[in-house]
Scaffold this active site. Sequence first.
Site, mmCIF file in Angstrom:
data_model
loop_
_atom_site.group_PDB
_atom_site.id
_atom_site.type_symbol
_atom_site.label_atom_id
_atom_site.label_comp_id
_atom_site.label_asym_id
_atom_site.label_seq_id
_atom_site.Cartn_x
_atom_site.Cartn_y
_atom_site.Cartn_z
ATOM 1 C CB SER A 179 -8.808 0.946 5.303
ATOM 2 O OG SER A 179 -9.586 2.001 5.397
ATOM 3 C CB SER B 12 -8.140 3.710 2.530
ATOM 4 O OG SER B 12 -7.481 3.115 3.655
ATOM 5 C CE LYS C 212 -3.805 2.337 2.661
ATOM 6 N NZ LYS C 212 -4.199 1.466 3.730
HETATM 7 N N1 GLN Z 1 -13.197 3.952 6.085
HETATM 8 C C1 GLN Z 1 -12.949 4.223 7.455
HETATM 9 C C2 GLN Z 1 -12.005 6.016 7.407
HETATM 10 O O1 GLN Z 1 -12.104 6.512 6.113
HETATM 11 C C3 GLN Z 1 -11.665 3.041 7.685
HETATM 12 C C4 GLN Z 1 -10.307 4.114 7.278
HETATM 13 C C5 GLN Z 1 -8.831 3.261 7.784
HETATM 14 O O2 GLN Z 1 -8.939 2.252 8.351
HETATM 15 N N2 GLN Z 1 -7.973 3.056 7.121
HETATM 16 O O3 GLN Z 1 -11.635 6.300 8.190
#
Ligand code: GLN
Length: 527
Positions: free
Chosen positions: A203, A179, A104
Amino acid sequence: MAATQRPDLTQASAADLAGSMAAGEVSAREVVDAHLERIAVVDGVDAQGPVWSAKTAGRLDADEPHAFLAVTAEAARDHADDIDRRRAAGEHLGPLAGVPLALKDVLTMRGAPTTCGSRMLEGWIPPYDATVTRKLREADLVVLGKTNMDEFAMGSSTENSAFGDTRNPWDLDRVPGGSSGGSAAAVAGMLAPLAIGTDTGGSIRQPAALTGLVGAKPTYGTVSRYGLVAFASSLDQAGPFARTVGDAVALQTAIQAHDPRDSTSVPDVVPDLGLHLQDGVAGLKIGVVRELQGEGFEPGVEAVFQASLERLTALGAEIVEVSLPTAPVGLAAYYLIAPSEASSNLARFDGVRYGLRVDAPTAEEMNAATRAAGFGAEVKRRIMIGTHALSSGYYDAYYLQASKIRTLIANDFRAAFDQVDVLVSPTSPTVAFNLGAKADDPLAMYLNDVATVPASLAGIPALSLPAGLAEAPGAPGSALPVGLQIMAPLLRDDLMYRVAWAFEQATGFDPRPSGPRAIHLDGEVSP
Ligand code: GLN
């Protein structure tokens, strides 16, 4: 180019690839080349130069997943050649030696671009490796490249990337989740057998659920955050994506370790994840979280979840309903705590130290102009929410309240684990949704995380693994992956994987994407 594709290599599990390489049936270089070739064709990357660049501007091809932002082709080939040389010389290599993987783009890797999906860091080449990247190299895993993500890991669909959307290999008109959507699409689309994602509120788990993969958030503090560009430091945790539970175990084992460079790294000895992996679930008590089902969960997701409980019962587990009374307000607490930490962490992007700089007459104007141009809408929204929640006069009402809820949630989990060994829920309330469906509605987007944020706030390990397929609402005849979430007590990642392994054996889920808009898997790659 299609004729030379090697589906035998790109569809194999990491364990099988490692076995074939150890037996001398195939070289690390051949394995890496097969994946680089598939990435070039399927993801449409420009395969020139030492770092191949993905399309990151203009109209992206609707038939490409756009999993990668950069492909470190030359470094990957050199690393593979080096592994083959050392193997030939009889050197001791790690259990995953030569297996390729996708990283990532929020983790630094020396000499490769790290953008975090943001214009703010476009062109930044970090001078150092994240500890995760270093551990991967020490384990002789070969990094293929950096994957697309929601800007600074804020989002649940990978539509917040400044460099274009990633698409779901099961249906290229749908999101892969986020994400870590690029990492998920890379593994689901057979561009890599393994990938690293990061999970702050879901995410890794939510994109794993939406793309039919195993994805795990380890116990907070067991994988180093050094070199992981911070979103919300008290929640951020890197972890594995894989197509099998065994592969996820092997990858998590490779990256977890105490790290003096991360002040929140746990000094405890982490459990051996493989030791009791195959012990089964007979006699285990599995708690179903009452608050993480029902309203807001799609009927198709609920049906697969109920079938999963029956499968666990048939395997000899005892299913009991358990309450986490504070879980329903977890989402509200998370969306104050995470933006608060983000507002502080992202202050470092000031036009002076990293990446973008928009010149202006005074330092203050330069700083404002840089941040206005460098950050996307969701990042700005979070900075504003977080700054407000931390400001004097509002701190007690927002940040402090949210922190208290966080403690209550951790207490709820502790009480629940007095009654049961692990907890289960659906990972995501929905299957993969269409691109654009929630992009203009932040609250609808935030609801994707309702089942994943409680474990994040408590720091406990949690994973998602494929539980079956379900029809998407409004798309009769569709069949999209549904994830089962398994949550375990702090530092009991081994128990989480043990339940996952037994469930996987009984489920026989085929991770190869299928459906009319699924990415093709044979030599003919364009759908
Ligand atoms: N979807 C969640 C957010 O927008 C989690 C994001 C993540 O785990 N990086 O914060």
